[in-house]
Design an enzyme around this catalytic site. Structure first.
Site, short mmCIF file in Angstrom:
data_model
loop_
_atom_site.label_atom_id
_atom_site.label_comp_id
_atom_site.label_asym_id
_atom_site.label_seq_id
_atom_site.Cartn_x
_atom_site.Cartn_y
_atom_site.Cartn_z
CG ASN A 12 -1.70 1.24 1.42
OD1 ASN A 12 -1.83 2.03 0.49
ND2 ASN A 12 -2.26 1.42 2.61
CD1 TRP A 13 3.41 0.99 -2.95
CD2 TRP A 13 3.63 2.30 -4.76
NE1 TRP A 13 4.15 0.29 -3.88
CE2 TRP A 13 4.31 1.08 -5.01
CE3 TRP A 13 3.62 3.28 -5.76
CZ2 TRP A 13 4.97 0.82 -6.21
CZ3 TRP A 13 4.29 3.02 -6.95
CH2 TRP A 13 4.97 1.80 -7.17
CE LYS A 14 0.18 3.38 4.80
NZ LYS A 14 0.12 3.54 6.23
CG HIS A 100 -5.73 1.68 5.20
ND1 HIS A 100 -5.31 2.62 6.12
CD2 HIS A 100 -4.67 0.83 5.00
CE1 HIS A 100 -4.06 2.36 6.46
NE2 HIS A 100 -3.64 1.28 5.79
CD GLU A 102 -2.87 5.38 6.84
OE1 GLU A 102 -2.82 5.44 5.60
OE2 GLU A 102 -1.95 4.91 7.54
CD GLU A 170 -3.41 -2.75 7.37
OE1 GLU A 170 -2.30 -2.98 6.90
OE2 GLU A 170 -4.05 -1.72 7.13
N GLY A 176 2.61 1.98 10.89
CA GLY A 176 3.58 3.06 10.77
C GLY A 176 4.28 3.42 12.06
CB SER A 215 5.27 -2.00 12.16
OG SER A 215 4.87 -0.67 12.41
N GLY A 236 2.84 -1.14 4.31
CA GLY A 236 2.89 0.28 3.95
C GLY A 236 4.32 0.71 3.70
N GLY A 237 4.97 1.24 4.74
CA GLY A 237 6.29 1.84 4.61
C GLY A 237 7.30 0.96 3.88
C1 PEP Z 1 -0.69 0.04 6.16
O1 PEP Z 1 -0.84 1.24 6.09
O2 PEP Z 1 -1.51 -0.73 5.63
C2 PEP Z 1 0.49 -0.45 6.88
C3 PEP Z 1 0.48 -1.68 7.30
O3 PEP Z 1 1.51 0.44 7.05
P1 PEP Z 1 2.96 0.12 7.69
O4 PEP Z 1 3.45 -1.16 7.06
O5 PEP Z 1 3.79 1.30 7.32
O6 PEP Z 1 2.75 -0.05 9.16
#
Ligand code: PEP
Length: 253
Positions: A12-14, A100, A102, A170, A176, A215, A236-237
């Protein structure tokens, strides 16, 4: 990870990436997919809407899948700034993420809306990744299972099958932050989610993939993905670095 379910490694590049770095990342992953030819996992990238076409062109023929990060629940109409599931499919997407945390936090999306978006994704022929997860306060209050139960019940549309639906657990407090639940805690929630899915969709639940997100990094992916009810990751990251994202996928082999 059960051998009957092909693990899914989803990025997920956001709201990250412009043309140059987005297509460079996609091309690098595509070339690794092409040369690896392993078939031991499925890999997906979900770029921001602005990059979907360019990333789609960069990964064509590689086996890397393309997805959107959100869709509207309606097929078309007066919804300024929104994107329908059919528009994502039209750009070559096979997946869409819905619900999600967010989106739930920043845009006030509730379970009913998430369910409607998931149904719209199915109607457009997309596989849907439905995100659920408790906040830190809910976990501290001993309500993690209760919250995930109500999110599964409220967000899963009728007609969900193992082929068209993926759940991403999640924990909001792990996204994050560099923090993750223990492996025992992750397995407990995933097994619980699968039992809740079974109550809704019966035997389909055995084949439905449940991803862990929050994470996930090369250093913790192997122990998370090895858990019996974890079928890959929503990342994500670490999905913004080809080496890290690829290293996470390699733990599936
Ligand atoms: C996400 O936003 O779906 C996520 C899991 O982010 P991160 O891996 O950065 O925690």
């Amino acid at each position: 990870m059960a051998s009957s379910r092909t693990p899914l490694i989803a990025g997920n590049w956001k709201m990250n990436g412009l043309s140059a770095d987005g297509t460079a990342l996609a091309s690098e992953l595509a070339s690794r997919m092409k040369s690896a030819k392993n078939g031991g996992f499925e890999m997906l990238v979900c770029p921001p809407f602005t990059l979907i076409s360019k990333v789609g062109a960069a990964i064509e023929g590689s086996g890397l899948q393309l997805g959107g990060q959100d869709c509207h629940s309606q097929v078309k109409g007066a919804h300024t700034g929104d994107t329908s599931a059919a528009m994502l499919a039209d750009l070559g997407c096979h997946y869409v993420i819905v619900g999600h945390s967010e989106r739930r936090t920043d845009h006030g999306e509730r379970n009913e809306q998430v369910r409607a978006k998931a149904a719209a994704g199915h109607a457009a022929g997309l596989n849907v990744i439905i995100c659920i997860g408790e906040t830190e306060a809910e976990r501290d209050a001993g309500k993690a299972l209760e919250v995930n139960k109500s999110q599964v019940a409220g967000s899963l549309p009728d007609g969900a099958t193992a082929a068209n639906t993926v759940i991403a657990y999640e924990p909001v407090w792990a996204i994050g932050t560099g923090r993750t639940p223990t492996t025992d805690e992750v397995q407990e929630v995933h097994a619980f989610i699968r039992s809740e899915l079974a109550a809704r969709v019966g035997a389909e639940a055995d084949g439905m993939r449940i991803l862990y997100g929050g994470s996930m990094k090369p250093g913790n992916a192997a122990e998370l993905i090895a858990l019996p009810d974890v079928d890959g990751g929503l990342i994500g990251g670490a999905s913004l670095q080809a080496d890290d994202f690829w290293a996470i996928a390699q733990t599936c082999l």
